[in-house]
Design a protein around this motif. Structure first.
Motif, short mmCIF file in Angstrom:
data_model
loop_
_atom_site.label_atom_id
_atom_site.label_comp_id
_atom_site.label_asym_id
_atom_site.label_seq_id
_atom_site.Cartn_x
_atom_site.Cartn_y
_atom_site.Cartn_z
N GLY A 178 0.82 -1.21 0.00
CA GLY A 178 0.00 0.00 0.00
C GLY A 178 0.85 1.26 0.00
N ILE A 179 1.91 1.26 0.81
CA ILE A 179 2.82 2.41 0.87
C ILE A 179 3.48 2.62 -0.49
N VAL A 180 3.93 1.54 -1.11
CA VAL A 180 4.59 1.64 -2.42
C VAL A 180 3.62 2.19 -3.46
N CYS A 181 2.41 1.70 -3.48
CA CYS A 181 1.41 2.16 -4.45
C CYS A 181 1.07 3.64 -4.22
N PHE A 182 0.88 4.00 -2.96
CA PHE A 182 0.59 5.40 -2.64
C PHE A 182 1.76 6.29 -3.06
N THR A 183 2.98 5.86 -2.78
CA THR A 183 4.16 6.64 -3.13
C THR A 183 4.27 6.86 -4.63
N LEU A 184 4.04 5.81 -5.40
CA LEU A 184 4.12 5.93 -6.86
C LEU A 184 3.05 6.89 -7.39
N GLY A 185 1.84 6.76 -6.90
CA GLY A 185 0.77 7.66 -7.33
C GLY A 185 1.03 9.10 -6.93
N PHE A 186 1.50 9.29 -5.70
CA PHE A 186 1.79 10.64 -5.22
C PHE A 186 2.91 11.27 -6.04
N LEU A 187 3.98 10.51 -6.29
CA LEU A 187 5.09 11.02 -7.09
C LEU A 187 4.64 11.40 -8.50
N ALA A 188 3.85 10.54 -9.13
CA ALA A 188 3.36 10.84 -10.47
C ALA A 188 2.56 12.14 -10.48
N LEU A 224 -4.50 9.05 -7.29
CA LEU A 224 -3.49 10.06 -7.63
C LEU A 224 -2.92 9.79 -9.02
N LEU A 225 -2.70 8.53 -9.34
CA LEU A 225 -2.19 8.16 -10.65
C LEU A 225 -3.19 8.50 -11.76
N ILE A 226 -4.46 8.32 -11.48
CA ILE A 226 -5.51 8.66 -12.45
C ILE A 226 -5.61 10.16 -12.65
N ALA A 227 -5.44 10.92 -11.56
CA ALA A 227 -5.57 12.38 -11.64
C ALA A 227 -4.36 13.05 -12.30
N ALA A 228 -3.22 12.38 -12.34
CA ALA A 228 -2.01 12.98 -12.91
C ALA A 228 -2.18 13.38 -14.38
N PRO A 229 -2.69 12.52 -15.26
CA PRO A 229 -2.87 12.95 -16.65
C PRO A 229 -3.89 14.09 -16.78
N LEU A 230 -4.91 14.05 -15.95
CA LEU A 230 -5.90 15.14 -15.98
C LEU A 230 -5.23 16.46 -15.59
N GLN A 231 -4.35 16.40 -14.61
CA GLN A 231 -3.62 17.60 -14.19
C GLN A 231 -2.76 18.12 -15.34
N HIS A 232 -2.20 17.20 -16.11
CA HIS A 232 -1.36 17.60 -17.24
C HIS A 232 -2.18 18.22 -18.37
N PHE A 233 -3.31 17.60 -18.71
CA PHE A 233 -4.09 18.05 -19.86
C PHE A 233 -5.09 19.15 -19.53
N ALA A 234 -5.39 19.35 -18.26
CA ALA A 234 -6.32 20.42 -17.86
C ALA A 234 -5.73 21.19 -16.67
N PRO A 235 -4.65 21.93 -16.91
CA PRO A 235 -4.00 22.63 -15.79
C PRO A 235 -4.70 23.92 -15.38
N GLN A 236 -5.78 24.27 -16.06
CA GLN A 236 -6.46 25.51 -15.75
C GLN A 236 -7.03 25.48 -14.34
N PHE A 237 -7.25 26.65 -13.82
CA PHE A 237 -7.79 26.76 -12.47
C PHE A 237 -9.30 26.95 -12.51
N LEU A 238 -9.98 26.28 -11.60
CA LEU A 238 -11.39 26.50 -11.36
C LEU A 238 -11.50 27.36 -10.12
N VAL A 239 -12.34 28.37 -10.16
CA VAL A 239 -12.52 29.21 -8.99
C VAL A 239 -13.78 28.73 -8.27
N VAL A 240 -13.56 28.23 -7.05
CA VAL A 240 -14.65 27.73 -6.22
C VAL A 240 -14.72 28.66 -5.01
#
Length: 191
Positions: free
Chosen positions: A30-40, A122-138
């Protein structure tokens, strides 16, 4: 192979996959998986925002650059503070047990299920962060689209996992999850 099947099953909200992860009590995996996702996620986020003036002006060496990733702080916070608190809150809210303690079995079971799930999100959200880096104002807060999606996914999956792992109602699981937010200032302090 079972690990990957369990992760995919958890993404599909399958309780047997979540329970399988918890029963295996493979906290290190679990730690390894979390670490990889967080790093990505962090590396993608840092790459996307590297051109911002306040980010580009910070000069760092290798060690300080690694420490600025907050990987060590995130792993320590999640494994030593957040997981025990969510177990303790779940037990307290359920009313099944008295006392303020977390057994090693409960700790390992929850960590073995929650950490790889969070790493995968975190791993799933990484590509979204790359392709949609715009900010949403909440309200008064500006949040990137990737971070917003990550927060929504983390909330939904964490509530579901806490509900299933502790045999809670949805209301109890939401309550435990919301109360666990009181640990976030600790994360802020250590980062």
């Amino acid at each position: 192979m079972i690990f990957l099947a369990d992760l995919l099953g958890m993404l599909a909200f399958r309780t047997p996959a979540l329970q399988s992860r918890a029963e295996r009590r493979s906290f290190l995996a679990g730690i390894v998986c979390f670490t990889l996702g967080f790093l990505a996620f962090v590396l993608v986020r840092n790459t996307v925002y590297a051109g911002l003036p306040e980010v580009a002006s910070v000069q760092t060496g290798r060690l300080s650059g690694f420490l600025r990733l907050n990987l060590i702080q995130a792993v320590l916070f999640v494994s030593l503070i957040y997981v025990p608190v969510i177990v303790l809150l779940s037990k307290t809210i359920s009313g099944k047990e008295r006392g303020f303690w977390v057994t090693a079995l409960e700790y390992r079971a929850h960590g073995s299920a929650l950490l790889p799930l969070w790493g995968l999100l975190l791993l799933i959200a990484a590509p979204l962060q790359h392709f949609a880096p715009q900010f949403l104002v909440v309200g008064i807060v500006g949040v990137s689209a990737g971070m917003f999606a990550l927060l929504v996914l983390l909330a939904a999956y964490t509530v579901w996992a806490v509900k299933q792992l502790n045999c809670l109602s949805v209301t109890q699981a939401v309550g435990a999850f919301c109360l666990s937010w009181f640990t976030l200032p600790v994360y802020y302090l250590i980062t």
